[in-house]
Design an enzyme around this catalytic site. Structure first.
Site, short mmCIF file in Angstrom:
data_model
loop_
_atom_site.label_atom_id
_atom_site.label_comp_id
_atom_site.label_asym_id
_atom_site.label_seq_id
_atom_site.Cartn_x
_atom_site.Cartn_y
_atom_site.Cartn_z
N GLU A 103 -22.16 7.36 13.56
CA GLU A 103 -21.56 7.56 14.87
C GLU A 103 -20.05 7.37 14.74
O GLU A 103 -19.60 6.31 14.29
CB GLU A 103 -22.16 6.53 15.85
CG GLU A 103 -22.04 6.88 17.30
CD GLU A 103 -23.14 7.84 17.78
OE1 GLU A 103 -23.96 8.32 16.98
OE2 GLU A 103 -23.14 8.11 19.00
N SER A 141 -33.44 13.60 17.64
CA SER A 141 -32.97 12.80 18.76
C SER A 141 -33.85 11.54 18.84
O SER A 141 -34.70 11.33 17.98
CB SER A 141 -33.07 13.66 20.00
OG SER A 141 -32.68 12.95 21.12
N LYS A 187 -32.59 1.62 26.23
CA LYS A 187 -31.33 1.88 26.94
C LYS A 187 -31.02 0.78 27.95
O LYS A 187 -31.90 0.37 28.70
CB LYS A 187 -31.40 3.24 27.65
CG LYS A 187 -31.53 4.42 26.70
CD LYS A 187 -30.25 4.73 25.96
CE LYS A 187 -29.30 5.57 26.78
NZ LYS A 187 -29.67 6.99 26.81
N ARG A 239 -23.50 16.90 15.08
CA ARG A 239 -24.95 17.04 15.20
C ARG A 239 -25.32 18.40 15.77
O ARG A 239 -26.30 19.01 15.36
CB ARG A 239 -25.50 15.93 16.10
CG ARG A 239 -26.97 16.06 16.36
CD ARG A 239 -27.53 14.88 17.14
NE ARG A 239 -28.95 15.05 17.36
CZ ARG A 239 -29.48 15.77 18.34
NH1 ARG A 239 -28.70 16.37 19.21
NH2 ARG A 239 -30.78 15.89 18.47
N TYR A 279 0.84 -1.20 0.00
CA TYR A 279 0.00 0.00 0.00
C TYR A 279 0.88 1.25 0.00
O TYR A 279 0.68 2.18 -0.79
CB TYR A 279 -0.93 0.00 1.22
CG TYR A 279 -1.90 1.16 1.23
CD1 TYR A 279 -3.16 1.05 0.66
CD2 TYR A 279 -1.54 2.39 1.80
CE1 TYR A 279 -4.05 2.10 0.66
CE2 TYR A 279 -2.42 3.46 1.80
CZ TYR A 279 -3.68 3.31 1.23
OH TYR A 279 -4.54 4.37 1.23
N LYS A 285 -26.84 0.56 19.56
CA LYS A 285 -26.72 1.99 19.84
C LYS A 285 -25.30 2.26 20.29
O LYS A 285 -24.95 2.05 21.45
CB LYS A 285 -27.73 2.43 20.89
CG LYS A 285 -27.75 3.94 21.08
CD LYS A 285 -28.89 4.36 21.99
CE LYS A 285 -29.07 5.87 22.01
NZ LYS A 285 -27.87 6.62 22.37
S1 IVH Z 1 -30.90 6.78 14.69
C1 IVH Z 1 -33.93 9.83 13.74
N1 IVH Z 1 -29.32 4.70 15.03
O1 IVH Z 1 -28.13 7.88 19.46
C2 IVH Z 1 -33.06 8.75 14.26
N2 IVH Z 1 -28.91 6.64 16.37
O2 IVH Z 1 -30.10 9.18 21.24
C3 IVH Z 1 -31.92 9.26 15.03
N3 IVH Z 1 -27.02 6.47 17.87
O3 IVH Z 1 -28.05 11.12 18.08
C4 IVH Z 1 -30.78 8.42 15.31
N4 IVH Z 1 -26.42 4.43 17.31
O4 IVH Z 1 -25.92 9.70 18.04
C5 IVH Z 1 -29.61 5.97 15.42
N5 IVH Z 1 -27.99 2.82 15.21
C6 IVH Z 1 -28.27 4.07 15.59
C7 IVH Z 1 -27.51 4.75 16.57
C8 IVH Z 1 -27.89 6.04 16.93
C9 IVH Z 1 -26.15 5.47 18.08
C10 IVH Z 1 -27.01 7.76 18.61
C11 IVH Z 1 -27.05 8.96 17.72
C12 IVH Z 1 -28.26 9.74 18.12
C13 IVH Z 1 -28.48 9.24 19.50
C14 IVH Z 1 -29.93 9.41 19.88
#
Ligand code: IVH
Length: 324
Positions: A180, A83, A321, A144, A37, A123
């Site tokens: 993320e 959110s 959560k 964000r 590389y 998440k």
């Molecule tokens: S979807 C409209 N998917 O969680 C949908 N969020 O508490 C919005 N996050 O700001 C987010 N993994 O930073 C989504 N698989 C995932 C996620 C995710 C982490 C975070 C993200 C968001 C926060 C919301």
């Protein structure tokens, strides 16, 4: 070598380097050694030294470029970054009342007794960012922020190997990708050890380290941090038809974006959602990164559109959560 030959060789090398970068950082499946590389990369740099006009914005040589900034510019998201509402962990006589209520509300709004298909994603506990691609090229990257306006951190995001500078065709005309940025636990420990050895303050956790790394005014500093991305959503999408959240993740992967499809499960109805949540609750310590729950999303995008959003959060998704 004349300018035309150089241009053609450069184009070949750039495509090769983009491909190997993708194999290494996105697919975890390198085909060549680091030394091979490096040799390709050196040849590219030599060509760009002899023919500077070849060093365009999306050249693999331009991941780390430019001088340090004085401050970050504010940038408005084309579509707000919402959110998520939370469903509490209720593994007792309440029997996961929050998530059951979420499911009941959705079926009431959609006027159906049938089980709804949900996509269950991890998440990740990192920093939410947005990447805008125009004609397949990364044009701007932001944090964000408050959901309406974030900080423009394009130069820092370009240093992350798993963020493609160009998408693989055929790709949409305009695409806002949400994801993320995070640091794996082992990378975090190694990085903190290094800081300690240099007598610098250490970070409390990987999330803080990721956030601090993205807030560097000098992209050369960000480039030294072991940042990665998982992409999980979109803002604008012009020029592609997608029917489900699962398909969206598959398409994002085909465009060259890093997604966490392997750890994503399709659940029919709320009981399968709860089973999936329990599965990850028991396995979270076996993952190479920290997660703080499971995100549950109505899989069909037409149903997502029908359900819509409040000013704060979509009605079609919720975060289950884990207990602290
Ligand atoms: S979807 C409209 N998917 O969680 C949908 N969020 O508490 C919005 N996050 O700001 C987010 N993994 O930073 C989504 N698989 C995932 C996620 C995710 C982490 C975070 C993200 C968001 C926060 C919301």
């Amino acid at each position: 070598m004349d300018a035309e030959q150089a241009r053609r060789r450069h184009q070949r090398l750039a495509a090769e380097l983009h491909r190997h970068n993708h194999l290494y950082h996105v697919l975890d499946a390198p085909e060549i050694s680091d030394a091979e590389y490096d040799a390709l990369f050196r040849e590219l740099l030599e060509l760009e030294t002899a023919f500077p006009e070849l060093a365009t914005e999306d050249s693999p040589s331009r991941r780390v470029g430019g001088a340090p900034l004085d401050a970050f510019r504010q940038a408005r998201h084309a579509l707000p970054m919402l959110s998520l509402d939370n469903a509490r962990h209720q593994e007792d006589e309440r029997d996961f009342a929050d998530i059951r209520e979420f499911d009941a509300r959705i079926r009431r709004l959609l006027e159906t007794d049938e089980p709804v298909d949900y996509l269950c994603e991890l998440k990740l506990d990192g920093v939410a960012v947005e990447l805008t691609y125009e004609a397949g090229r990364l044009s701007i990257g932001t944090t964000r922020g408050d959901g309406q306006t974030g900080e423009e951190i394009t130069a820092n995001l370009r240093t992350i190997g798993s963020i493609p500078l160009v998408l693989q065709p055929p790709c949409p005309e305009v695409l806002d990708v949400r994801g993320e940025v995070y640091i794996e636990l082992e990378d975090f420990r190694r990085f903190n050890r290094q800081l300690e050895e240099n007598g610098e303050p250490v970070f409390a956790n990987p999330r803080n380290a990721a956030a601090g790394s993205l807030r560097q005014l000098d992209p050369k500093q960000t480039a030294k941090r072991p940042l990665r991305i998982f992409c999980y959503g979109i803002g604008r999408l012009d020029g592609a038809e997608v029917a489900t959240q699962q398909q969206l993740l598959e398409r994002m992967r085909a465009w060259g974006l890093r997604t966490n499809l392997e750890q994503t499960r399709l659940a029919r109805g709320v009981d399968e959602v709860i089973a999936c949540y329990r599965h990850w609750l028991g396995r979270r310590d076996h993952l190479p990164y920290e997660i703080d729950g499971v995100v549950v999303k109505v899989n069909r995008l037409d149903l997502q559109r029908r359900l819509g959003a409040t000013t704060r959060a979509p009605r079609w998704a919720i975060a289950m959560k884990f207990p602290p």
